[in-house]
Design a protein around this motif. Structure first.
Motif, PDB file in Angstrom:
ATOM      1  N   SER A 306      43.630  12.889  42.047  1.00  0.00           N
ATOM      2  CA  SER A 306      42.907  12.963  40.774  1.00  0.00           C
ATOM      3  C   SER A 306      43.860  13.068  39.593  1.00  0.00           C
ATOM      4  CB  SER A 306      41.941  14.151  40.794  1.00  0.00           C
ATOM      5  OG  SER A 306      42.638  15.348  41.085  1.00  0.00           O
ATOM      6  N   ASP A 307      44.957  13.831  39.765  1.00  0.00           N
ATOM      7  CA  ASP A 307      45.935  13.949  38.683  1.00  0.00           C
ATOM      8  C   ASP A 307      46.720  12.651  38.507  1.00  0.00           C
ATOM      9  OD1 ASP A 307      45.114  16.519  38.307  1.00  0.00           O
ATOM     10  OD2 ASP A 307      46.805  17.441  39.365  1.00  0.00           O
ATOM     11  N   THR A 308      47.041  11.991  39.627  1.00  0.00           N
ATOM     12  CA  THR A 308      47.787  10.740  39.565  1.00  0.00           C
ATOM     13  C   THR A 308      47.014   9.670  38.798  1.00  0.00           C
ATOM     14  OG1 THR A 308      48.824  11.227  41.686  1.00  0.00           O
ATOM     15  CG2 THR A 308      48.887   8.940  40.954  1.00  0.00           C
ATOM     16  N   LEU A 309      45.697   9.648  38.984  1.00  0.00           N
ATOM     17  CA  LEU A 309      44.877   8.596  38.380  1.00  0.00           C
ATOM     18  C   LEU A 309      44.512   8.879  36.931  1.00  0.00           C
ATOM     19  CD1 LEU A 309      42.382   7.832  41.313  1.00  0.00           C
ATOM     20  CD2 LEU A 309      44.588   6.768  40.814  1.00  0.00           C
ATOM     21  N   ARG A 310      44.639  10.134  36.517  1.00  0.00           N
ATOM     22  CA  ARG A 310      44.205  10.507  35.168  1.00  0.00           C
ATOM     23  C   ARG A 310      45.025   9.766  34.121  1.00  0.00           C
ATOM     24  NH1 ARG A 310      44.567  15.716  35.663  1.00  0.00           N
ATOM     25  NH2 ARG A 310      42.439  15.886  36.472  1.00  0.00           N
ATOM     26  N   GLY A 311      44.350   9.113  33.216  1.00  0.00           N
ATOM     27  CA  GLY A 311      45.008   8.421  32.114  1.00  0.00           C
ATOM     28  C   GLY A 311      45.471   7.020  32.432  1.00  0.00           C
ATOM     29  N   LEU A 312      45.336   6.577  33.681  1.00  0.00           N
ATOM     30  CA  LEU A 312      45.758   5.236  34.036  1.00  0.00           C
ATOM     31  C   LEU A 312      44.692   4.211  33.648  1.00  0.00           C
ATOM     32  CD1 LEU A 312      47.275   5.738  37.608  1.00  0.00           C
ATOM     33  CD2 LEU A 312      48.502   5.489  35.447  1.00  0.00           C
ATOM     34  N   ASP A 313      45.139   2.981  33.488  1.00  0.00           N
ATOM     35  CA  ASP A 313      44.215   1.876  33.266  1.00  0.00           C
ATOM     36  C   ASP A 313      43.194   1.838  34.400  1.00  0.00           C
ATOM     37  OD1 ASP A 313      43.699  -0.963  31.967  1.00  0.00           O
ATOM     38  OD2 ASP A 313      43.835  -1.276  34.145  1.00  0.00           O
ATOM     39  N   GLU A 315      41.749  -0.526  36.032  1.00  0.00           N
ATOM     40  CA  GLU A 315      42.034  -1.453  37.127  1.00  0.00           C
ATOM     41  C   GLU A 315      43.142  -0.907  38.025  1.00  0.00           C
ATOM     42  OE1 GLU A 315      43.425  -6.112  37.719  1.00  0.00           O
ATOM     43  OE2 GLU A 315      42.455  -5.469  35.843  1.00  0.00           O
ATOM     44  N   VAL A 316      44.160  -0.304  37.410  1.00  0.00           N
ATOM     45  CA  VAL A 316      45.251   0.283  38.188  1.00  0.00           C
ATOM     46  C   VAL A 316      44.746   1.473  38.993  1.00  0.00           C
ATOM     47  CG1 VAL A 316      47.482   1.467  38.046  1.00  0.00           C
ATOM     48  CG2 VAL A 316      47.020  -0.508  36.583  1.00  0.00           C
ATOM     49  N   ALA A 317      43.931   2.324  38.361  1.00  0.00           N
ATOM     50  CA  ALA A 317      43.381   3.486  39.055  1.00  0.00           C
ATOM     51  C   ALA A 317      42.526   3.061  40.240  1.00  0.00           C
ATOM     52  CB  ALA A 317      42.565   4.339  38.085  1.00  0.00           C
ATOM     53  N   ALA A 318      41.724   2.012  40.056  1.00  0.00           N
ATOM     54  CA  ALA A 318      40.873   1.528  41.152  1.00  0.00           C
ATOM     55  C   ALA A 318      41.720   1.012  42.303  1.00  0.00           C
ATOM     56  CB  ALA A 318      39.936   0.438  40.649  1.00  0.00           C
ATOM     57  N   ASP A 319      42.832   0.335  41.982  1.00  0.00           N
ATOM     58  CA  ASP A 319      43.706  -0.186  43.034  1.00  0.00           C
ATOM     59  C   ASP A 319      44.370   0.945  43.805  1.00  0.00           C
ATOM     60  OD1 ASP A 319      45.072  -2.511  44.315  1.00  0.00           O
ATOM     61  OD2 ASP A 319      46.840  -1.510  43.503  1.00  0.00           O
TER      62      ASP A 319
END
Length: 444
Positions: A306-313, A315-319
């Motif tokens: 959850s922390d890694t994905l926070r603030g990412l685009d 499409e990138v977060a979904a990948d």
């Protein structure tokens, strides 16, 4: 003992198989990591005699895969498929289209009901629920359910559905079927060389509510090669689909979507079997640390998902979330259709407790590392209900199991010591082996 002959299990649930009645009567080592055993258990209706294969999937020399003819779509006996593929043992697989007497002039296709994957190749998707053969599905199960083994040799129950689209100069429509003997109403199906030579006419017969419903008269078939239409027919045809070629079959609204296509038109087709919602999403406290090594650890890290994905685009977060999901549930290399009867060590609620039949089943032990393939004996065994089947599989060691085709199809084969070909070890109820669509093979 209850008056019905059933025993009470922990928690007050009545068991349909007598406690402590499991007895192994014979057996031998088929190959390193693969063992055959005969067993008996006692049910209220009499003694149940069964045959069991146990495969240790942690042994690198042992694997499981779909048994099928080298000629796509051709039914064969389990022993013929096993010998042709070099399997050391196996049982029959999914239910299949065996009778089309309700559709005069339409031949049975011998195609399986559910999805299938062999050696990582996606062969087919499931027919609509009301078009299937076999007993009624228990509550909460689906015609899309499969038992499979992933690329790391771990077995699991999953749910596979077809996805994709057909793009034409006149619009785009979803793919509603892949190499299946029945299409949903208003759908478009894709047929590849894996379909075989059976007629595709059956695909437009029946309805979403009744298998015996009449065949649709609003149909269209389009042949596509190299991304262009090469032929158009008003009704579905038959014969093999040539390598590098796809055949699109539409019914009702699906036929109308294909009606404008002419030879030379460009068509783009994408299709795949996708794992449905059977597996939970990757949890937020999961940290993917290496897809190829199949490692995914919880907590013990300052940067959970959850922390890694926070603030990412987005499409990138979904990948990244998809990669985490695949680390937990790698793609299946083998899958065969069958509906669950046992989950997490418990018989499913709502399983039939009235109809006795000769059954066959496939399941796995804790962690998916040990595979159990079982077929009852058609010679001297009484039949069992689906509830009893679940309890038998649990007693044999499985924590999850599916029901596969039974009756005259129930067949278990293995190589006896010193042999280089398999023998039929149960007694099929027809008196001899029945030709079937698929089997489950063990290799070692």
């Amino acid at each position: 003992m209850l008056a019905t002959g059933l025993l009470l299990a922990a928690g007050g649930t009545a068991r349909a198989i007598d406690d402590d009645s499991l007895r192994y009567t014979d057996g031998f080592q088929v190959a390193p990591g693969v063992r055959y055993r005969e067993f008996t258990v006692h049910a209220v209706q009499g003694d149940v005699h069964g045959h069991l294969l146990v495969a240790d999937l942690t042994d690198r020399a042992v694997s499981a895969d779909l048994l099928r003819s080298r000629r796509p779509g051709e039914p064969l006996t389990v022993s013929s498929m096993a010998d042709e593929r070099g399997a050391v043992a196996g049982i029959n697989g999914d239910f299949f289209d065996v009778d089309e007497s309700q559709h005069p002039g339409v031949a049975a296709t011998d195609s399986a009901v559910g999805p299938a994957i062999s050696a990582g190749v996606q062969l087919k998707a499931a027919v609509p629920r009301r078009q299937r053969f076999g007993p009624a599905l228990p509550p909460g199960t689906s015609v899309d359910d499969v038992l499979g083994v992933d690329r790391y040799g771990v077995a699991r129950i999953d749910r596979l559905t077809v996805t994709g689209r057909v793009g034409t100069p006149y619009g785009s429509v979803p793919v509603a079927g892949l190499n299946q003997y029945a299409l949903p109403e208003n759908g478009v199906g894709v047929y590849t060389p894996q379909w075989g030579s059976a007629s595709r006419l059956r695909a437009v017969c029946g309805s979403d509510h009744r298998r015996a419903a009449s065949c649709s008269t609003a149909t269209r078939e389009v042949t596509v090669r190299g991304g262009r239409v090469t032929a158009v027919r008003a009704t579905p045809g038959g014969g093999p689909v040539a390598p590098g070629t796809l055949v699109l079959v539409g019914r009702e609204a699906g036929a109308r979507a294909l009606a404008g296509l002419r030879p030379g038109d460009r068509v783009r087709v994408t299709d795949a079997l996708s794992e449905a919602d059977e597996q939970p999403p990757a949890p937020d406290d999961l940290v993917p640390v290496g897809y190829e090594t199949r490692t995914a650890v919880r907590a013990a890290s300052p940067t959970p998902l959850s922390d890694t994905l926070r603030g990412l685009d987005d499409e990138v977060a979904a990948d990244l979330r998809r990669q985490a999901q695949e680390a937990l549930f790698p793609p299946l290399r083998f899958a065969v259709g069958g509906f669950p009867v046992l989950r997490h060590g418990q018989a499913l609620d709502g399983l039939d407790e009235q109809d006795d039949a000769l059954r066959a089943s496939a399941g796995y032990g804790p962690g998916g590392h040990r595979l159990y393939l079982m077929a009852l004996d058609g010679g001297d065994s009484c039949g069992v209900t689906l509830r009893q089947l679940a309890e038998i599989m649990s007693d044999l060691g499985a924590v999850d199991a599916v029901n596969v085709d039974g009756g005259g199809s129930a067949t278990l084969v293995a190589r006896e010591p010193g042999d280089d070909r398999v023998s039929v070890l149960n007694h099929p109820s027809d008196g001899s082996e029945r030709q079937v669509a698929y089997g489950i093979g063990l290799f070692g």
